[in-house]
Enzyme design. Structure first.
Site, short mmCIF file in Angstrom:
data_model
loop_
_atom_site.label_atom_id
_atom_site.label_comp_id
_atom_site.label_asym_id
_atom_site.label_seq_id
_atom_site.Cartn_x
_atom_site.Cartn_y
_atom_site.Cartn_z
N HIS A 171 0.48 -1.16 -0.08
CA HIS A 171 0.03 0.04 -0.02
C HIS A 171 1.18 1.52 0.20
O HIS A 171 2.06 1.19 -1.01
CB HIS A 171 -0.50 -0.12 1.63
CG HIS A 171 -2.59 1.23 1.12
ND1 HIS A 171 -2.16 2.05 0.26
CD2 HIS A 171 -3.14 1.23 2.40
CE1 HIS A 171 -3.68 2.33 0.53
NE2 HIS A 171 -3.84 2.65 2.07
N HIS A 192 -2.14 -2.23 -10.24
CA HIS A 192 -3.66 -1.39 -9.06
C HIS A 192 -4.90 -2.29 -8.74
O HIS A 192 -5.23 -3.22 -10.01
CB HIS A 192 -3.83 -0.20 -9.71
CG HIS A 192 -4.12 0.81 -8.17
ND1 HIS A 192 -5.65 0.45 -7.87
CD2 HIS A 192 -3.81 1.27 -7.38
CE1 HIS A 192 -5.64 1.57 -7.49
NE2 HIS A 192 -4.51 2.13 -6.68
N ASP A 202 2.87 5.47 -6.28
CA ASP A 202 3.82 5.75 -5.80
C ASP A 202 5.70 5.48 -6.44
O ASP A 202 6.79 5.38 -6.23
CB ASP A 202 3.88 3.80 -4.82
CG ASP A 202 2.96 4.37 -3.96
OD1 ASP A 202 3.10 5.26 -3.11
OD2 ASP A 202 2.31 3.57 -2.97
#
Ligand code: CMC
Length: 436
Positions: free
Chosen positions: A268, A307, A363
């Site tokens: 995450h 994702h 990210d």
């Protein structure tokens, strides 16, 4: 028969059931009537990791993962990132509308009034080892605020709830900066309310002996944009945790601490720190193809890729790539971005990633920018948590006000032993020993 329904035939019994369709979905509870014997519990859905289960109705964030669309309260993320400040977006997420100037000024003043930490909280932070990971410090310190503000447990009181929402948004940057300065034994810098939300955060992080710290305006704006991009992302792992803890009517401080704990995981929010470690491990551009082979063999994951919801380019990653150029104009070139671009180019032309629809996520590039701005990798996930607290609180409040919501309590499909009876210790065989 209602045309807005589906019919299920249970071939075990030959019975048919009409299940109403609402918003193109069926209620899982409507399946409970499907039974073989009257005493059966009734049909459930089995959905490990919530791959196809909606746990709430929400009006906050919309994602179309196939098209790569992200909107807060209906506004495209691209427009908000270009035209708004982070606190303006925070107001939007929490209250549903972009504020007129007068309301925005009042909101910003309110947040600034709560940026300081109680002095005892500073002392609490001093108890951590010099090398404590900032996420552990953040999680514990936010939970500890629950003891400073015991009235926060009155979660159904709108005035009290609003006060603690503001406190949390205001104090997150202060806690983060103090966690950082603790690691280096640097004196804590008190908030400067002349500054914007992000410039003040940079001041608390990096001010040394100068009388007034002046943040680079481009870097402060880019940080503000990054905060906008991270503010909410509907029912992800940490937001689901926030709603779950909050559904037991726990106070917002311990609920946020739990959500931050979920965020810290490498799958995450912890992924931004892992991306930098991965780029260091790869070392140079020529080593990328060999690393991609290791990914395809399942030996390692390509961190910052993939994702659950986006099966297209993550719109946040696109904006972050644009922001990276603005940062490098100030900080000078960084060869990590070259590595990342090459990694993305190779991955996106490889069948493994194409077939699985694996694209860079938020990210992948954020850590590279954060590092160029002067943040250390171990603080990256804390930088994710500062703005995400707005989304957590908006979702928490929506959950509390939703008359359909109750304490979260999933069902299970039990796969263990049937009833059996106690065996005295001297009669147990080795096979019965539980391996801990
Ligand atoms: N590298 C290599 N293979 C991957 C990756 C990856 N990063 N992500 C998914 N896959 C493969 C996976 O092995 C599976 O292959 P197969 O069908 O052959 O078994 C397929 O793609 C589907 O993946 P999944 O694990 O079923 O997907 P998921 O929805 O359960 O997981 C994820 C989503 C984000 C946890 C995963 O993509 C991942 O671990 N990514 C790396 C960590 C990361 O970057 N996390 C940040 C997520 S975005 C920010 C946030 O929300 O926090």
């Amino acid at each position: 028969m209602d045309s807005n329904s589906i019919t299920i035939t249970d071939h075990r019994t030959g019975k048919q059931y009409d299940i109403p369709v609402e918003d193109d979905n069926i209620r899982a509870k409507a399946l409970k009537q499907i039974k073989v014997h009257p005493e059966d519990f009734g049909m459930m859905t089995y959905d490990p990791a919530f791959l196809n289960t909606a746990s709430c109705r929400s009006a906050i964030t919309f994602i179309d993962g196939d098209k790569g669309i992200l909107r807060y309260r209906g506004y495209p993320i691209e427009e908000l990132a270009e035209k708004c400040t982070f606190l303006e977006v925070a107001h939007l997420l929490l209250n549903g509308e972009l504020p007129p100037q007068e309301d925005l000024s009042a909101w910003v003043t309110r947040v600034k009034r709560h940026t300081m930490l109680h002095e005892t909280t500073k002392k609490f932070l001093e108890g951590f080892r010099y090398n404590a990971h900032p996420m552990g410090m953040l999680i514990s310190t936010v939970a500890a605020l629950s003891t400073v503000y015991p009235d926060a447990k009155h979660v159904h009181d709108p005035v009290i709830r609003s006060r603690h929402i503001v406190r949390l948004i205001a104090k997150m940057p202060t806690i983060c900066a103090y966690c950082y300065r603790h690691q280096f034994g640097l004196p804590y810098v008190y908030p400067d309310n002349d500054l914007s939300y992000t410039a003040n955060f940079m001041n608390m992080m990096w001010k040394m002996v100068e009388p007034k710290y002046v943040a680079d305006p481009t870097l402060a704006r880019v940080l503000d944009i990054l905060f906008i991009l991270h503010a909410d992302h509907e029912q992800n792992c940490s937001t689901n945790t926030m709603r779950c803890i909050g559904s037991a009517l726990a106070d917002p401080y311990v609920s946020v601490a739990g959500a931050a704990a979920a965020l810290s995981g490498p799958l995450h929010g912890g992924a931004n720190e892992e991306v930098l470690k991965m780029l260091d491990e790869i070392g140079e551009k020529t080593a990328i193809p060999a690393y991609i082979e290791r990914v395809k063999k399942g030996e390692v994951k390509l961190m910052g890729f993939g994702h659950r919801v986006y099966k297209n380019y993550d719109p946040r990653a696109r904006i972050i790539k644009w922001a990276a150029d603005r940062v490098f104009e100030v900080t000078g070139h960084n060869n990590r971005i070259e590595m990342a671009l090459e990694l993305e180019r190779i991955a996106l032309s490889d069948d493994y990633f194409i077939e699985r629809k694996l694209y860079p996520n938020v990210d992948f590039y954020s850590g590279i920018i954060y590092q160029a701005m002067g943040f250390r990798p171990d603080i990256f996930t804390v930088l994710f948590a500062i703005p995400r607290v707005v989304g957590w609180l908006a979702q928490w409040q929506e959950m509390l006000l939703d008359p359909e919501q109750k304490i979260a309590r999933p069902r299970q499909v039990y796969t263990g032993e049937g009833e059996r009876h106690f065996v005295p210790i001297e009669e147990r065989s080795p096979a019965q020993t539980v391996k801990a």
